[in-house]
Structures are given as structure tokens and as C-alpha cells.
Design a protein around this motif. Sequence first.
Motif, PDB file in Angstrom:
ATOM      1  N   GLN A 105       0.194   4.357 -13.424  1.00 54.82           N
ATOM      2  CA  GLN A 105       1.032   3.006 -12.714  1.00 54.82           C
ATOM      3  C   GLN A 105       1.389   2.859 -11.088  1.00 54.82           C
ATOM      4  O   GLN A 105       1.605   3.788 -10.708  1.00 54.82           O
ATOM      5  CB  GLN A 105       1.202   1.755 -14.096  1.00 54.82           C
ATOM      6  CG  GLN A 105       2.769   2.001 -13.779  1.00 54.82           C
ATOM      7  CD  GLN A 105       3.704   1.868 -14.534  1.00 54.82           C
ATOM      8  OE1 GLN A 105       3.214   1.526 -15.634  1.00 54.82           O
ATOM      9  NE2 GLN A 105       5.105   1.783 -15.029  1.00 54.82           N
ATOM     10  N   PRO A 106       1.019   2.277 -10.135  1.00 60.11           N
ATOM     11  CA  PRO A 106       1.777   2.416  -8.791  1.00 60.11           C
ATOM     12  C   PRO A 106       3.475   2.567  -9.124  1.00 60.11           C
ATOM     13  O   PRO A 106       4.143   2.216 -10.022  1.00 60.11           O
ATOM     14  CB  PRO A 106       1.841   1.359  -8.441  1.00 60.11           C
ATOM     15  CG  PRO A 106       0.635   0.762  -8.904  1.00 60.11           C
ATOM     16  CD  PRO A 106       0.364   1.015 -10.412  1.00 60.11           C
ATOM     17  N   ALA A 107       4.293   3.509  -8.227  1.00 62.82           N
ATOM     18  CA  ALA A 107       5.283   3.264  -8.205  1.00 62.82           C
ATOM     19  C   ALA A 107       6.841   1.759  -7.795  1.00 62.82           C
ATOM     20  O   ALA A 107       5.628   0.957  -7.570  1.00 62.82           O
ATOM     21  CB  ALA A 107       6.340   4.633  -7.173  1.00 62.82           C
ATOM     22  N   HIS A 157       2.418  -6.293  -6.067  1.00 61.81           N
ATOM     23  CA  HIS A 157       3.526  -5.860  -5.713  1.00 61.81           C
ATOM     24  C   HIS A 157       4.529  -5.258  -6.919  1.00 61.81           C
ATOM     25  O   HIS A 157       4.370  -5.854  -8.120  1.00 61.81           O
ATOM     26  CB  HIS A 157       4.210  -6.340  -4.588  1.00 61.81           C
ATOM     27  CG  HIS A 157       5.922  -5.267  -4.585  1.00 61.81           C
ATOM     28  ND1 HIS A 157       5.508  -4.908  -3.707  1.00 61.81           N
ATOM     29  CD2 HIS A 157       6.802  -6.150  -4.748  1.00 61.81           C
ATOM     30  CE1 HIS A 157       7.197  -4.356  -3.090  1.00 61.81           C
ATOM     31  NE2 HIS A 157       8.402  -4.751  -4.441  1.00 61.81           N
ATOM     32  N   GLN A 158       4.701  -3.681  -7.029  1.00 65.98           N
ATOM     33  CA  GLN A 158       4.845  -3.610  -8.020  1.00 65.98           C
ATOM     34  C   GLN A 158       6.697  -3.922  -8.495  1.00 65.98           C
ATOM     35  O   GLN A 158       7.436  -2.363  -7.180  1.00 65.98           O
ATOM     36  CB  GLN A 158       5.215  -1.941  -7.845  1.00 65.98           C
ATOM     37  CG  GLN A 158       5.337  -1.303  -9.356  1.00 65.98           C
ATOM     38  CD  GLN A 158       4.459  -1.796 -10.527  1.00 65.98           C
ATOM     39  OE1 GLN A 158       3.039  -2.044 -10.872  1.00 65.98           O
ATOM     40  NE2 GLN A 158       5.277  -2.071 -11.855  1.00 65.98           N
ATOM     41  N   PHE A 159       7.129  -4.633  -8.413  1.00 67.05           N
ATOM     42  CA  PHE A 159       8.885  -4.549  -8.822  1.00 67.05           C
ATOM     43  C   PHE A 159       9.296  -3.573  -9.608  1.00 67.05           C
ATOM     44  O   PHE A 159      11.120  -2.646  -8.901  1.00 67.05           O
ATOM     45  CB  PHE A 159       9.574  -5.958  -9.204  1.00 67.05           C
ATOM     46  CG  PHE A 159       9.187  -7.436  -8.108  1.00 67.05           C
ATOM     47  CD1 PHE A 159       9.750  -7.576  -7.164  1.00 67.05           C
ATOM     48  CD2 PHE A 159       7.495  -7.810  -7.819  1.00 67.05           C
ATOM     49  CE1 PHE A 159       9.456  -8.261  -6.644  1.00 67.05           C
ATOM     50  CE2 PHE A 159       6.978  -8.791  -7.445  1.00 67.05           C
ATOM     51  CZ  PHE A 159       8.220  -8.974  -6.650  1.00 67.05           C
ATOM     52  N   THR A 160       9.796  -3.788 -10.442  1.00 73.01           N
ATOM     53  CA  THR A 160      10.249  -2.084 -11.303  1.00 73.01           C
ATOM     54  C   THR A 160       9.384  -1.614 -12.331  1.00 73.01           C
ATOM     55  O   THR A 160       8.225  -1.966 -11.970  1.00 73.01           O
ATOM     56  CB  THR A 160      10.687  -3.211 -12.303  1.00 73.01           C
ATOM     57  OG1 THR A 160       9.938  -3.726 -13.274  1.00 73.01           O
ATOM     58  CG2 THR A 160      11.878  -4.295 -11.770  1.00 73.01           C
ATOM     59  N   GLY A 214      -7.675   0.661  -6.778  1.00 70.81           N
ATOM     60  CA  GLY A 214      -6.367   0.374  -5.959  1.00 70.81           C
ATOM     61  C   GLY A 214      -6.268   0.493  -4.528  1.00 70.81           C
ATOM     62  O   GLY A 214      -6.689   1.944  -4.421  1.00 70.81           O
ATOM     63  N   PHE A 215      -5.967   0.399  -3.274  1.00 70.31           N
ATOM     64  CA  PHE A 215      -5.375   0.950  -2.226  1.00 70.31           C
ATOM     65  C   PHE A 215      -3.780   0.865  -1.967  1.00 70.31           C
ATOM     66  O   PHE A 215      -2.770  -0.532  -1.384  1.00 70.31           O
ATOM     67  CB  PHE A 215      -5.731   0.813  -0.895  1.00 70.31           C
ATOM     68  CG  PHE A 215      -7.372   0.990  -1.552  1.00 70.31           C
ATOM     69  CD1 PHE A 215      -8.024   2.094  -0.326  1.00 70.31           C
ATOM     70  CD2 PHE A 215      -8.304   0.035  -1.383  1.00 70.31           C
ATOM     71  CE1 PHE A 215      -9.470   3.071  -0.996  1.00 70.31           C
ATOM     72  CE2 PHE A 215      -9.768   0.377  -1.710  1.00 70.31           C
ATOM     73  CZ  PHE A 215     -10.020   1.763  -1.328  1.00 70.31           C
ATOM     74  N   THR A 216      -2.844   1.786  -1.970  1.00 68.18           N
ATOM     75  CA  THR A 216      -1.359   1.530  -1.662  1.00 68.18           C
ATOM     76  C   THR A 216      -1.077   1.516  -0.282  1.00 68.18           C
ATOM     77  O   THR A 216      -1.594   2.396   0.075  1.00 68.18           O
ATOM     78  CB  THR A 216      -0.784   2.769  -2.495  1.00 68.18           C
ATOM     79  OG1 THR A 216      -1.208   2.927  -4.344  1.00 68.18           O
ATOM     80  CG2 THR A 216       0.913   2.170  -2.214  1.00 68.18           C
TER      81      THR A 216
END
Length: 233
Positions: A21-23, A70-73, A230-232
Motif C-alpha cells: 500500500q502507498p505510504a 490519497h493515503q492519510f494514515t 497506480g502512479f504515485t
Amino acid sequence: MNKFLTALMLLAFAATYAKAQPAPGTTTIYPRLGVNLSKFAGDEIFTDASGESVKSKYKFGVVAGAEVEHQFTPYFAASAGLLYSMQGTRYDESYVYDPNGSYNLFKDMKYTMHYLNLPILAVFNIGNSGFSAKCGVQLGYLLNATSNNYFESGHVIDGQRVPNEPGSDGSATVTNVFHKLDFSIPAGISYQYKNLTVDLRYNIAITGNVYKYVEDGAKNSCISLILGYGFTL
């Protein structure tokens, strides 16, 4: 030496696992492409020869578009997107009877509906497993709707159908038959491995009726299997 190689393998596995999962704080764009199965749940407009309601059946379609997440936590993210979805339903054979004994017969009838959907989802990550649960709201806008079927009309005489003329295959634009807006609650699960994601979603209909002019109509029911990459940012 063997212990060293084993340690390297474990580190490599852990690094891959951590990328499930994204940071936190990152924003990722996911182009989406998938398939869906849709029908009209609760449709009682069409009847068979005995007057019983004909149930709609699932119709195959496609879905494509993009979502931004968007990864909040480490355990929570939110996403919004714009998805094209081909939906609709189908019927094997159905009738519409009039009180004066006339009838309309439809065979192999299909409604094909083209929606532009705006899903807004909350994403709850299940630890570092790569799995997440998703739920939110979705607004759909009907771009176009068509019908395809074999059609025959006539009268019932002594219990037998007597056509007015030979039946024919045809198609028609029926966009004005349906409401333009469709509200639903998309819910499902997702799995992410590195940049690749697989989503399984079911849209729980909020809109009471897809038809404009029918009091007891039907609701959209749609199951989607969607791939993403996914493209961060």
C-alpha cells in the motif's frame, strides 16, 4: 552463507510486502479498466404468457476511467474518480398486455445504458496485507440508453396470439424512458500488489426507480471487477 541468503530473501520479501500500500501522505492516480454484470432489481414491468412477472437477468458490460487516492494514515485513505460504465439488463421473453386484448411481445430484449459515474470512497487498509475494504457514495449520470429486441404486436383471440404483422428485430434510443441521475453506495474489497490493484465492488442502489413513467419500476444492480495500476505523484 545459507543464513545470509535466507536473510536477504526475507528482507526482499519484507520490502515487497511493505509496498502493498502507498505510504501515508502520498497521492496516487489509478487508471481503471474492468468488467461488470448489471440488471434491474425488482423489475415487474414485463410479464410472461401466464401474467407472472419476468425477472431481469444480468447483462455483461465494461467499466473504464481513473481514480485519485490519497493515503492519510497507514490504515485510511480516500479516493474520488470518474468512471464510464456500460450497464443495463436483458429479458428472454416478455409481454405487455392491454385490457382490450391486444399485446406486445418482446424476445431477447436488452437495455444498454451508458453511465458516467463519480465514486467517492473511504478506503480502510487491513494491516499490511494488501487488502482493503471500500465504501462510499456514487453519483451516476445517464449519457445514453438503447433497446434491442424482437418485437411483435397483435391481439389475443380464443387464447391464441394473432400478430398484426410479422415481427421484426429492431433497436431504438430510449434515453428519455429513464431518469438521468442514479445514486448508489459502492462497497467492496480491493487487493494491491506493488502498483497493481484488483477491486471487486457492488453498487447498492439508493435511487428508488430507474424508470421515469412507471410507479413500481426497478433499481440498478451492478457488480464490477476492476483492475488498476497506480502512479504515485
